[in-house]
Design an enzyme around this catalytic site. Structure first.
Site, PDB file in Angstrom:
ATOM      1  N   ASN A 177       0.788  -1.199  -0.039  1.00  0.00           N
ATOM      2  CA  ASN A 177       0.068  -0.174  -0.018  1.00  0.00           C
ATOM      3  C   ASN A 177       0.916   1.184   0.239  1.00  0.00           C
ATOM      4  O   ASN A 177       1.548   1.521   0.856  1.00  0.00           O
ATOM      5  CB  ASN A 177      -0.835   0.046   1.015  1.00  0.00           C
ATOM      6  CG  ASN A 177      -1.521   1.327   1.522  1.00  0.00           C
ATOM      7  OD1 ASN A 177      -1.966   2.047   0.420  1.00  0.00           O
ATOM      8  ND2 ASN A 177      -2.324   1.442   2.362  1.00  0.00           N
ATOM      9  N   TRP A 178       0.912   1.867  -1.229  1.00  0.00           N
ATOM     10  CA  TRP A 178       2.000   2.932  -1.392  1.00  0.00           C
ATOM     11  C   TRP A 178       1.462   4.181  -0.717  1.00  0.00           C
ATOM     12  O   TRP A 178       2.255   5.260  -0.531  1.00  0.00           O
ATOM     13  CB  TRP A 178       2.426   3.112  -2.863  1.00  0.00           C
ATOM     14  CG  TRP A 178       3.454   2.576  -3.341  1.00  0.00           C
ATOM     15  CD1 TRP A 178       4.209   1.249  -2.693  1.00  0.00           C
ATOM     16  CD2 TRP A 178       4.019   2.501  -4.730  1.00  0.00           C
ATOM     17  NE1 TRP A 178       4.719   0.688  -3.572  1.00  0.00           N
ATOM     18  CE2 TRP A 178       5.012   1.463  -4.838  1.00  0.00           C
ATOM     19  CE3 TRP A 178       3.999   3.500  -5.587  1.00  0.00           C
ATOM     20  CZ2 TRP A 178       5.702   1.255  -5.736  1.00  0.00           C
ATOM     21  CZ3 TRP A 178       4.795   3.303  -6.581  1.00  0.00           C
ATOM     22  CH2 TRP A 178       5.764   2.318  -6.779  1.00  0.00           C
ATOM     23  N   LYS A 179       0.053   4.202  -0.145  1.00  0.00           N
ATOM     24  CA  LYS A 179      -0.361   5.648   0.248  1.00  0.00           C
ATOM     25  C   LYS A 179       0.010   6.569  -0.750  1.00  0.00           C
ATOM     26  O   LYS A 179      -0.074   6.432  -1.891  1.00  0.00           O
ATOM     27  CB  LYS A 179       0.183   5.616   1.664  1.00  0.00           C
ATOM     28  CG  LYS A 179      -0.210   4.320   2.456  1.00  0.00           C
ATOM     29  CD  LYS A 179      -0.089   4.669   4.063  1.00  0.00           C
ATOM     30  CE  LYS A 179      -0.446   3.545   4.707  1.00  0.00           C
ATOM     31  NZ  LYS A 179      -0.199   3.370   6.141  1.00  0.00           N
ATOM     32  N   GLY A 186       2.541  -1.354   4.100  1.00  0.00           N
ATOM     33  CA  GLY A 186       2.767   0.205   3.911  1.00  0.00           C
ATOM     34  C   GLY A 186       4.199   0.606   3.432  1.00  0.00           C
ATOM     35  O   GLY A 186       4.780   0.398   2.612  1.00  0.00           O
ATOM     36  N   GLY A 187       4.733   1.203   4.445  1.00  0.00           N
ATOM     37  CA  GLY A 187       6.102   1.782   4.327  1.00  0.00           C
ATOM     38  C   GLY A 187       7.062   0.804   3.769  1.00  0.00           C
ATOM     39  O   GLY A 187       8.095   1.115   2.676  1.00  0.00           O
ATOM     40  N   GLU A 247      -5.870  -4.858  10.624  1.00  0.00           N
ATOM     41  CA  GLU A 247      -4.610  -3.792  10.675  1.00  0.00           C
ATOM     42  C   GLU A 247      -5.172  -3.174  11.982  1.00  0.00           C
ATOM     43  O   GLU A 247      -5.743  -2.058  11.907  1.00  0.00           O
ATOM     44  CB  GLU A 247      -4.813  -2.710   9.641  1.00  0.00           C
ATOM     45  CG  GLU A 247      -4.613  -3.396   8.283  1.00  0.00           C
ATOM     46  CD  GLU A 247      -3.788  -2.524   7.274  1.00  0.00           C
ATOM     47  OE1 GLU A 247      -2.583  -2.738   6.842  1.00  0.00           O
ATOM     48  OE2 GLU A 247      -4.453  -1.381   6.813  1.00  0.00           O
ATOM     49  N   GLY A 276       2.046   2.267  10.669  1.00  0.00           N
ATOM     50  CA  GLY A 276       3.255   3.464  10.521  1.00  0.00           C
ATOM     51  C   GLY A 276       3.897   3.877  11.739  1.00  0.00           C
ATOM     52  O   GLY A 276       4.457   4.836  11.730  1.00  0.00           O
ATOM     53  N   HIS A 282      -9.738   1.448   4.862  1.00  0.00           N
ATOM     54  CA  HIS A 282      -8.383   1.739   5.465  1.00  0.00           C
ATOM     55  C   HIS A 282      -8.583   2.771   6.506  1.00  0.00           C
ATOM     56  O   HIS A 282      -9.370   3.559   6.612  1.00  0.00           O
ATOM     57  CB  HIS A 282      -7.293   2.335   4.397  1.00  0.00           C
ATOM     58  CG  HIS A 282      -6.016   1.956   5.155  1.00  0.00           C
ATOM     59  ND1 HIS A 282      -5.653   3.184   5.878  1.00  0.00           N
ATOM     60  CD2 HIS A 282      -5.031   1.356   4.942  1.00  0.00           C
ATOM     61  CE1 HIS A 282      -4.379   2.748   6.347  1.00  0.00           C
ATOM     62  NE2 HIS A 282      -4.165   1.557   5.462  1.00  0.00           N
ATOM     63  N   GLU A 292      -6.977   5.063   7.726  1.00  0.00           N
ATOM     64  CA  GLU A 292      -6.626   6.415   7.415  1.00  0.00           C
ATOM     65  C   GLU A 292      -8.070   7.273   6.751  1.00  0.00           C
ATOM     66  O   GLU A 292      -8.113   8.226   6.832  1.00  0.00           O
ATOM     67  CB  GLU A 292      -5.355   6.635   6.402  1.00  0.00           C
ATOM     68  CG  GLU A 292      -4.160   6.326   7.485  1.00  0.00           C
ATOM     69  CD  GLU A 292      -3.009   5.731   6.578  1.00  0.00           C
ATOM     70  OE1 GLU A 292      -2.980   5.589   5.430  1.00  0.00           O
ATOM     71  OE2 GLU A 292      -1.846   5.051   7.388  1.00  0.00           O
ATOM     72  N   SER A 344       3.097  -2.151  10.118  1.00  0.00           N
ATOM     73  CA  SER A 344       4.467  -2.109  10.458  1.00  0.00           C
ATOM     74  C   SER A 344       5.129  -3.511  10.126  1.00  0.00           C
ATOM     75  O   SER A 344       5.921  -4.003  10.728  1.00  0.00           O
ATOM     76  CB  SER A 344       4.859  -1.778  11.783  1.00  0.00           C
ATOM     77  OG  SER A 344       4.717  -0.477  12.182  1.00  0.00           O
TER      78      SER A 344
HETATM   79  P1  PGA Z   1       2.569   0.340   7.424  1.00  0.00           P
HETATM   80  O1  PGA Z   1       1.224   0.672   6.803  1.00  0.00           O
HETATM   81  O2  PGA Z   1       3.005  -0.924   6.994  1.00  0.00           O
HETATM   82  O3  PGA Z   1       3.183   1.525   7.022  1.00  0.00           O
HETATM   83  O4  PGA Z   1       2.293   0.128   8.872  1.00  0.00           O
HETATM   84  C1  PGA Z   1       0.289  -0.506   6.753  1.00  0.00           C
HETATM   85  C2  PGA Z   1      -1.022  -0.165   6.149  1.00  0.00           C
HETATM   86  O5  PGA Z   1      -1.537   0.956   6.532  1.00  0.00           O
HETATM   87  O6  PGA Z   1      -1.727  -0.582   5.358  1.00  0.00           O
END
Ligand code: PGA
Length: 260
Positions: free
Chosen positions: A15-17, A243-244, A177, A183, A105, A107, A222
Site C-alpha cells: 500500500n504505497w499510500k 505500507g512503508g 490492521e 506506520g 483503510h 486512514e 508495520s
Molecule cells: P505500515 O502501513 O506497514 O506502514 O504500518 C500498513 C497499512 O497502512 O496498510
C-alpha cells in the site's frame, strides 16, 4: 472453485499510500519485474500486488500486464457515476485492468470519516464490477486496552459485509490492521495477530459456510522483513498489507520470500 483443502495462496499487497511520483513508479516497477524474473526459484509461492495512487494506475497497470505483479487502487467511490467531483468509480478502475481495491483503510475512516455503511457500499460497488475489495478492519489502542479488540473488529467486519452477494463475496480479502500498529513501527505480536485473524476467520466461516475458510485474511501494521516470517507462519495470516516497507524493492521481496 477451490476445494476446502486447497492451500491458500498468500497475498503480499503493498500500500504505497500517497508516496512516489508516477514517473519514478515506472522505473521502480521495471526494476521489480527484472528482479522477479532473475529469481529462478521464486515459483508461485505468493501473489504480489501493489496498491498505488489513482494517478499511477494507468501506467503501472499497462507495464504490469501479463507479469506476476498485480496493480490495485487504494480507494473507490461508493457511487456508480455522475456528479461526484474528485471521485473515481469502480467501472473506471475495472476499465484500466485494475483488479483489487482497498476499502475502509483506517486512514480513510479517520481522515475522511468513512463509516461501516460507506465501507459496505464501496465493497458492494467494487464486487459488482469484478474488483476484489480488500476490506480493512482494526481496533484502536484504547479499544485494545479496554479488552474490546475482537468485538470492534468483528463489528466492523459485519458492517462491511452486510448484504454482500455470496457469489461475488467469494473473492473478498480482509485485512486486519490494528490502528496503533500502522506506520508506528510497532507490530502486533505474531500470537496477537493470529488471535485476531482467527476471530475474523471464524466470522467469515459462519457468514459464508461454503467458502469462508478460504477467504484470505491479511495482517497489516508495520510488517517488515524482520517480523514478516513469524507473522506469515501463523495459520490464519494469509499474507500482508504493507505500507512503508512496500516502497523499497528489497524490503518487499524479503517479505514475499518470507511466505515460502
Ligand atoms: P505500515 O502501513 O506497514 O506502514 O504500518 C500498513 C497499512 O497502512 O496498510
Amino acid at each position: 472453485m477451490q476445494s476446502a483443502d486447497t492451500p491458500i495462496t498468500p497475498l503480499i499487497a503493498g500500500n504505497w499510500k500517497m508516496n512516489r511520483l508516477p514517473s519514478e513508479a515506472q522505473a521502480w516497477l521495471r526494476d521489480l519485474l527484472a528482479r522477479l524474473e532473475a529469481d529462478a526459484d521464486r515459483g508461485s509461492r505468493s501473489e504480489l500486488l501493489l496498491c498505488v495512487p489513482f494517478t499511477h494506475l494507468a501506467g503501472m497497470s499497462e507495464l504490469a500486464f501479463g507479469t506476476p505483479v498485480g496493480i490495485g487502487a487504494q480507494d473507490v467511490s461508493r457511487h456508480e457515476a455522475g456528479a461526484y467531483t474528485g471521485e473515481v468509480s469502480a467501472p473506471m478502475l475495472a476499465d484500466l485492468g485494475v483488479r483489487y481495491v482497498i476499502v475502509g483503510h483506517s486512514e480513510r475512516r479517520e481522515y475522511h470519516a468513512e463509516d461501516d455503511a460507506t465501507v459496505n457500499a464501496k465493497a458492494q460497488r467494487a464486487l459488482a464490477h469484478g474488483l476484489t475489495p480488500i476490506v480493512c478492519v482494526g481496533e484502536r489502542q484504547a479499544e485494545r486496552d479496554a479488552g474490546r479488540a475482537v468485538e470492534v473488529v468483528l463489528g466492523q467486519l459485519a458492517g462491511a459485509l452486510e448484504g454482500l452477494e455470496p457469489g461475488s463475496a467469494e473473492r473478498l480479502v480482509v485485512a486486519y490492521e490494528p490502528v496503533w500498529a500502522i506506520g508506528t513501527g510497532r507490530t502486533a505480536t505474531a500470537d496477537d495477530a493470529q488471535e485476531m485473524c482467527a476471530a475474523v476467520r471464524g466470522a467469515l466461516r459462519e457468514r459464508y459456510p461454503a467458502f469462508g475458510a478460504r477467504v484470505r485474511v491479511l495482517y497489516g501494521g508495520s510488517m517488515k522483513p524482520s517480523n514478516a516470517a513469524e507473522l506469515l507462519a501463523k495459520p490464519d495470516v494469509n499474507g500482508g498489507l504493507i505500507g512503508g516497507a512496500s516502497l523499497e524493492i528489497d524490503d518487499l521481496l524479503a517479505i514475499e520470500r518470507a511466505t515460502a
